[in-house]
Design a protein around this motif. Structure first.
Motif, PDB file in Angstrom:
ATOM      1  N   GLN A 185     -11.084   2.622   5.259  1.00 28.17           N
ATOM      2  CA  GLN A 185     -10.087   3.426   5.740  1.00 28.17           C
ATOM      3  C   GLN A 185     -10.641   4.877   6.044  1.00 28.17           C
ATOM      4  OE1 GLN A 185      -7.297   2.143   5.597  1.00 28.17           O
ATOM      5  NE2 GLN A 185      -8.116   0.495   4.641  1.00 28.17           N
ATOM      6  N   ALA A 231      -8.814  -2.608   7.412  1.00 26.07           N
ATOM      7  CA  ALA A 231      -7.513  -3.088   7.013  1.00 26.07           C
ATOM      8  C   ALA A 231      -6.958  -3.691   7.907  1.00 26.07           C
ATOM      9  CB  ALA A 231      -6.610  -1.949   6.418  1.00 26.07           C
ATOM     10  N   SER A 259       0.716  -1.327  -0.060  1.00 23.38           N
ATOM     11  CA  SER A 259       0.249  -0.081   0.179  1.00 23.38           C
ATOM     12  C   SER A 259       0.786   1.439   0.040  1.00 23.38           C
ATOM     13  CB  SER A 259      -0.945   0.133   1.111  1.00 23.38           C
ATOM     14  OG  SER A 259      -1.698   1.156   1.101  1.00 23.38           O
ATOM     15  N   CYS A 261      -9.382   2.767   9.628  1.00 24.34           N
ATOM     16  CA  CYS A 261      -8.496   1.849   9.297  1.00 24.34           C
ATOM     17  C   CYS A 261      -8.764   0.477   9.766  1.00 24.34           C
ATOM     18  CB  CYS A 261      -7.164   2.245   9.498  1.00 24.34           C
ATOM     19  SG  CYS A 261      -6.773   3.467   8.524  1.00 24.34           S
ATOM     20  N   TRP A 270     -12.995  -0.687   0.736  1.00 24.74           N
ATOM     21  CA  TRP A 270     -11.859  -0.328   1.074  1.00 24.74           C
ATOM     22  C   TRP A 270     -11.678   1.154   1.436  1.00 24.74           C
ATOM     23  CZ3 TRP A 270      -7.571   2.743  -0.414  1.00 24.74           C
ATOM     24  CH2 TRP A 270      -6.600   2.845   0.108  1.00 24.74           C
TER      25      TRP A 270
END
Length: 160
Positions: A114, A122, A19, A119, A110
């Protein structure tokens, strides 16, 4: 004795590095688009086109950022440049390349994970059995080693 099945799923830290690599790629794209916008607006409208230039740069940067992830993951690379460079790919449960629709859904989820969930979507990658983030779980995708072929090895709890 049974042969041990290899574990194809990629975890949190390597995906974080990928990332970060993607962030660098996107930064380069945005800078190049910005330079082009400055040259085009400067030549066409003169030096006083700052507001229009800012708007164009913002739109181009947003488009580049929004399209980069889903287009790359649905391509033959099966992942962004960061994932590809680190030997990862995004697949569905059968181990096949995901569709553009699945890739867009995964990317939207996603971004939500985020932005709005701090987050946490993730961070889930580090704690789930198949190393899936919220976006992976909801889109039914998996990040595996690029050498993996065939369906992903999921426990179905039958005969256990």
């Amino acid at each position: 004795m049974e042969a041990v099945q290899p574990y194809p799923f990629k975890g949190f830290w390597i995906r974080l590095v990928a990332s970060l690599m993607d962030g660098i790629v996107l930064l380069i794209i945005v800078v190049l688009l910005s330079i082009v916008a400055v040259v085009v607006f400067g030549a066409a409208l003169g030096d006083g086109a700052g507001a229009g230039m800012f708007l164009l740069i913002f739109i181009l940067a947003s488009l580049a950022t929004i399209l980069y992830k889903p287009v790359m993951e649905a391509s033959d690379y099966q992942g962004t440049f960061g994932k590809y460079a680190l030997g990862m790919k995004v697949v569905d449960g059968r181990g096949q390349k995901i569709s553009m629709t699945s890739s867009f859904i995964r990317t939207i989820l996603w971004f939500i994970g985020q932005s709005f969930l701090l987050c946490l979507g993730a961070i889930m990658v580090g704690f789930t059995e198949y190393k899936q983030g919220l976006h992976d779980t909801l889109a039914k995708t998996y990040v595996v080693t690029s050498h993996w072929d065939g369906p992903v090895p999921l426990e179905d709890n039958f005969g256990a």
